[in-house]
Design a protein around this motif. Structure first.
Motif, PDB file in Angstrom:
ATOM      1  N   LEU A   1       0.940  -1.119   0.129  1.00 44.99           N
ATOM      2  CA  LEU A   1       0.119   0.172   0.103  1.00 44.99           C
ATOM      3  C   LEU A   1       0.883   1.241  -0.006  1.00 44.99           C
ATOM      4  O   LEU A   1       1.790   1.469   0.701  1.00 44.99           O
ATOM      5  CB  LEU A   1      -0.996  -0.067   1.259  1.00 44.99           C
ATOM      6  N   ARG A   2       0.778   2.002  -1.054  1.00 45.76           N
ATOM      7  CA  ARG A   2       1.540   3.205  -1.202  1.00 45.76           C
ATOM      8  C   ARG A   2       0.732   4.491  -1.137  1.00 45.76           C
ATOM      9  O   ARG A   2      -0.168   4.778  -1.989  1.00 45.76           O
ATOM     10  CB  ARG A   2       2.323   3.077  -2.475  1.00 45.76           C
ATOM     11  N   ILE A   3       0.975   5.322  -0.164  1.00 47.20           N
ATOM     12  CA  ILE A   3       0.236   6.310  -0.099  1.00 47.20           C
ATOM     13  C   ILE A   3       0.866   7.982  -0.413  1.00 47.20           C
ATOM     14  O   ILE A   3       1.844   7.955   0.384  1.00 47.20           O
ATOM     15  CB  ILE A   3      -0.443   6.449   1.514  1.00 47.20           C
ATOM     16  N   MET A   4       0.548   8.739  -0.998  1.00 48.68           N
ATOM     17  CA  MET A   4       1.161   9.899  -1.453  1.00 48.68           C
ATOM     18  C   MET A   4       0.092  10.820  -0.934  1.00 48.68           C
ATOM     19  O   MET A   4      -0.962  11.259  -1.435  1.00 48.68           O
ATOM     20  CB  MET A   4       1.007  10.096  -3.050  1.00 48.68           C
ATOM     21  N   ALA A   5       0.588  11.600   0.328  1.00 49.50           N
ATOM     22  CA  ALA A   5      -0.117  12.549   1.093  1.00 49.50           C
ATOM     23  C   ALA A   5       0.663  13.190   2.146  1.00 49.50           C
ATOM     24  O   ALA A   5       1.735  12.490   2.480  1.00 49.50           O
ATOM     25  CB  ALA A   5      -1.391  11.817   1.768  1.00 49.50           C
ATOM     26  N   ALA A  38       7.672 -10.892   3.834  1.00 52.17           N
ATOM     27  CA  ALA A  38       8.706 -10.014   3.524  1.00 52.17           C
ATOM     28  C   ALA A  38       8.206  -8.830   2.384  1.00 52.17           C
ATOM     29  O   ALA A  38       8.910  -7.669   2.467  1.00 52.17           O
ATOM     30  CB  ALA A  38       9.992 -10.772   2.736  1.00 52.17           C
ATOM     31  N   SER A  39       7.204  -9.313   1.772  1.00 49.38           N
ATOM     32  CA  SER A  39       6.993  -8.318   0.648  1.00 49.38           C
ATOM     33  C   SER A  39       5.844  -7.284   1.181  1.00 49.38           C
ATOM     34  O   SER A  39       5.802  -6.206   0.662  1.00 49.38           O
ATOM     35  CB  SER A  39       6.417  -8.981  -0.587  1.00 49.38           C
ATOM     36  N   GLY A  40       4.974  -7.551   1.958  1.00 46.76           N
ATOM     37  CA  GLY A  40       3.989  -6.830   2.556  1.00 46.76           C
ATOM     38  C   GLY A  40       4.437  -5.463   3.568  1.00 46.76           C
ATOM     39  O   GLY A  40       5.299  -5.585   4.517  1.00 46.76           O
ATOM     40  N   ARG A  41       4.122  -4.236   3.069  1.00 52.04           N
ATOM     41  CA  ARG A  41       4.292  -3.121   3.675  1.00 52.04           C
ATOM     42  C   ARG A  41       3.479  -2.068   3.239  1.00 52.04           C
ATOM     43  O   ARG A  41       2.705  -2.053   2.178  1.00 52.04           O
ATOM     44  CB  ARG A  41       5.794  -2.892   3.512  1.00 52.04           C
ATOM     45  N   CYS A  42       3.534  -1.003   4.056  1.00 53.32           N
ATOM     46  CA  CYS A  42       2.675   0.295   3.747  1.00 53.32           C
ATOM     47  C   CYS A  42       3.832   1.435   3.646  1.00 53.32           C
ATOM     48  O   CYS A  42       4.620   1.393   4.537  1.00 53.32           O
ATOM     49  CB  CYS A  42       1.712   0.559   4.873  1.00 53.32           C
ATOM     50  N   SER A  43       3.980   2.144   2.449  1.00 55.90           N
ATOM     51  CA  SER A  43       4.722   3.282   2.464  1.00 55.90           C
ATOM     52  C   SER A  43       3.973   4.576   2.443  1.00 55.90           C
ATOM     53  O   SER A  43       3.063   4.697   1.619  1.00 55.90           O
ATOM     54  CB  SER A  43       5.692   2.953   1.000  1.00 55.90           C
ATOM     55  N   LEU A  44       4.454   5.462   3.339  1.00 58.94           N
ATOM     56  CA  LEU A  44       4.180   6.817   3.450  1.00 58.94           C
ATOM     57  C   LEU A  44       4.891   7.636   2.489  1.00 58.94           C
ATOM     58  O   LEU A  44       6.008   8.027   3.066  1.00 58.94           O
ATOM     59  CB  LEU A  44       3.738   7.386   4.786  1.00 58.94           C
ATOM     60  N   ALA A  68       8.146   5.471   6.477  1.00 56.92           N
ATOM     61  CA  ALA A  68       7.961   7.105   6.360  1.00 56.92           C
ATOM     62  C   ALA A  68       9.106   7.661   5.964  1.00 56.92           C
ATOM     63  O   ALA A  68      10.111   7.368   6.750  1.00 56.92           O
ATOM     64  CB  ALA A  68       6.776   7.545   7.247  1.00 56.92           C
ATOM     65  N   GLY A  69       8.991   8.901   5.290  1.00 56.82           N
ATOM     66  CA  GLY A  69      10.111   9.857   5.201  1.00 56.82           C
ATOM     67  C   GLY A  69      10.132  10.863   6.508  1.00 56.82           C
ATOM     68  O   GLY A  69       9.239  11.074   6.882  1.00 56.82           O
ATOM     69  N   LEU A  70      11.567  10.916   6.987  1.00 55.85           N
ATOM     70  CA  LEU A  70      11.477  11.892   8.439  1.00 55.85           C
ATOM     71  C   LEU A  70      11.348  13.166   7.782  1.00 55.85           C
ATOM     72  O   LEU A  70      11.003  14.198   8.521  1.00 55.85           O
ATOM     73  CB  LEU A  70      12.893  11.616   8.845  1.00 55.85           C
ATOM     74  N   ASP A  71      12.009  13.642   6.663  1.00 58.85           N
ATOM     75  CA  ASP A  71      11.747  15.146   6.037  1.00 58.85           C
ATOM     76  C   ASP A  71      11.019  15.410   4.917  1.00 58.85           C
ATOM     77  O   ASP A  71       9.870  15.776   5.181  1.00 58.85           O
ATOM     78  CB  ASP A  71      13.039  15.451   6.217  1.00 58.85           C
ATOM     79  N   THR A  72      11.406  15.028   3.856  1.00 65.99           N
ATOM     80  CA  THR A  72      10.972  15.468   2.646  1.00 65.99           C
ATOM     81  C   THR A  72       9.963  14.097   2.173  1.00 65.99           C
ATOM     82  O   THR A  72       9.277  13.672   2.686  1.00 65.99           O
ATOM     83  CB  THR A  72      11.831  15.964   1.678  1.00 65.99           C
ATOM     84  N   HIS A  73      10.395  13.591   0.671  1.00 63.14           N
ATOM     85  CA  HIS A  73       9.431  12.884   0.201  1.00 63.14           C
ATOM     86  C   HIS A  73       9.919  12.244  -0.916  1.00 63.14           C
ATOM     87  O   HIS A  73      10.997  12.430  -1.313  1.00 63.14           O
ATOM     88  CB  HIS A  73       8.069  13.680  -0.198  1.00 63.14           C
ATOM     89  N   THR A  74       9.207  11.268  -1.747  1.00 61.58           N
ATOM     90  CA  THR A  74       9.569  10.953  -2.718  1.00 61.58           C
ATOM     91  C   THR A  74       9.614  11.656  -4.096  1.00 61.58           C
ATOM     92  O   THR A  74       8.493  12.465  -3.857  1.00 61.58           O
ATOM     93  CB  THR A  74       8.988   9.299  -3.102  1.00 61.58           C
ATOM     94  N   THR A  75       9.880  11.267  -5.324  1.00 58.33           N
ATOM     95  CA  THR A  75       9.427  11.833  -6.352  1.00 58.33           C
ATOM     96  C   THR A  75       8.310  10.822  -6.710  1.00 58.33           C
ATOM     97  O   THR A  75       8.586   9.937  -6.874  1.00 58.33           O
ATOM     98  CB  THR A  75      10.532  11.942  -7.656  1.00 58.33           C
TER      99      THR A  75
END
Length: 210
Positions: A67-71, A103-109, A170-177
Motif C-alpha cells: 500500500l503506497r500513500i502519497m499525502a 517480506a513483501s507486505g508493507r505500507c509506504s507513506l 515513512a520519510g523523516l523530512d521530505t518525500h519521494t518523487t
C-alpha cells in the motif's frame, strides 16, 4: 498481487501522479472530504472491479502486495482525505485482510513530512540511490544516535503498522518523487510490533566505519 496507490487530491499534480501508476497495479485519487471508512470502501471496490478468483473452492479478492500513500502530513496526522490519525487509523483494519504478510507486505507513506516535522542536523544521501544502498551507516540506529530532538513517539505509524499487520515506512523530512516512488531522504520503519529502524542516513565526519 497488485500494489495499491492512494493519492490525495491536494498534492501537486495528482492526476499526473495517478497516470504514472503501472497498469498492473491499482491507483485511486482520494477526495479531501473522504472519511477513513470511505477510503477503505474505495480500495475494496477497486479490488472487486479487478476481479474475484476462486481459491480452493472459495471466492477471494486479490491480495495487495504493498500500500503506497502519497499525502502530506506529520508524525500525528496523515492528510489523506479528511485525515488519518492515531485515533481513527484503526478503521483501516479491513484492509489488513488483503495485505500480503511476510517480506513483501508493507505500507509506504510517501508524502511530505509523513513521519516527522521538526529540524534536524543530519545530512543525508538524496536520490534514488538510497534504494540501492548497501550497509547504510544509519541502519538500525535509534533517535538518540540521530540527533532527533525530543524523541517522537511515532504513534500514528505504530497504530498503522499494528492495524494493517505490516511494516510502515515513512520519510523523516521530505518525500519521494511521485514518478519513481522512491524515498529521497532518511526513513523510519515501524513494524507491527512497534519496533523502529532508521535507514538512509549519511552523516559525513561524525562517525568512522571499520
Amino acid at each position: 498481487m497488485p500494489v495499491v496507490y492512494l493519492i490525495d487530491e491536494r498534492v501537486s499534480n495528482p492526476r499526473l501522479i495517478l497516470d504514472s501508476v503501472p497498469e498492473a497495479d491499482l491507483g485511486f485519487l482520494v477526495n479531501p472530504y473522504f472519511t477513513v471508512g470511505q477510503i477503505v470502501s474505495l480500495v475494496i471496490k477497486g479490488l472487486v472491479t479487478r476481479g474475484e478468483k476462486m481459491i480452493r473452492g472459495r471466492t477471494e479478492l486479490p491480495m495487495i502486495s504493498e500500500l503506497r500513500i502519497m499525502a502530506a502530513g506529520h508524525d500525528e496526522e496523515l492528510r489523506l482525505g479528511w485525515g488519518i490519525n492515531a485515533r481513527n487509523a484503526v478503521q483501516l483494519a479491513p484492509l489488513s485482510l488483503y495485505l500480503a504478510s511476510g517480506a513483501s507486505g508493507r505500507c509506504s507513506l510517501l508524502g511530505y513530512n509523513a513521519a516527522l516535522n521538526r529540524p534536524r542536523r543530519e545530512q543525508f544521501l538524496g536520490g534514488s540511490a538510497i534504494g540501492e544502498r548497501f550497509g547504510s551507516p544509519g541502519h538500525g540506529w535509534g533517535p538518540e544516535d540521530l540527533d532527533i530532538p525530543d524523541e517522537p513517539r511515532f504513534e500514528l505509524l505504530r497504530v498503522l503498522a499494528r492495524t494493517l499487520g505490516v511494516p510502515v515506512i515513512a520519510g523523516l523530512d521530505t518525500h519521494t518523487t511521485p514518478f519513481d516512488w522512491r524515498f529521497l531522504d532518511a526513513t523510519v520503519t515501524v513494524d507491527r510490533f512497534g519496533d523502529m529502524t532508521f535507514t538512509g542516513m549519511d552523516i559525513p565526519g561524525s562517525f568512522e566505519v571499520f
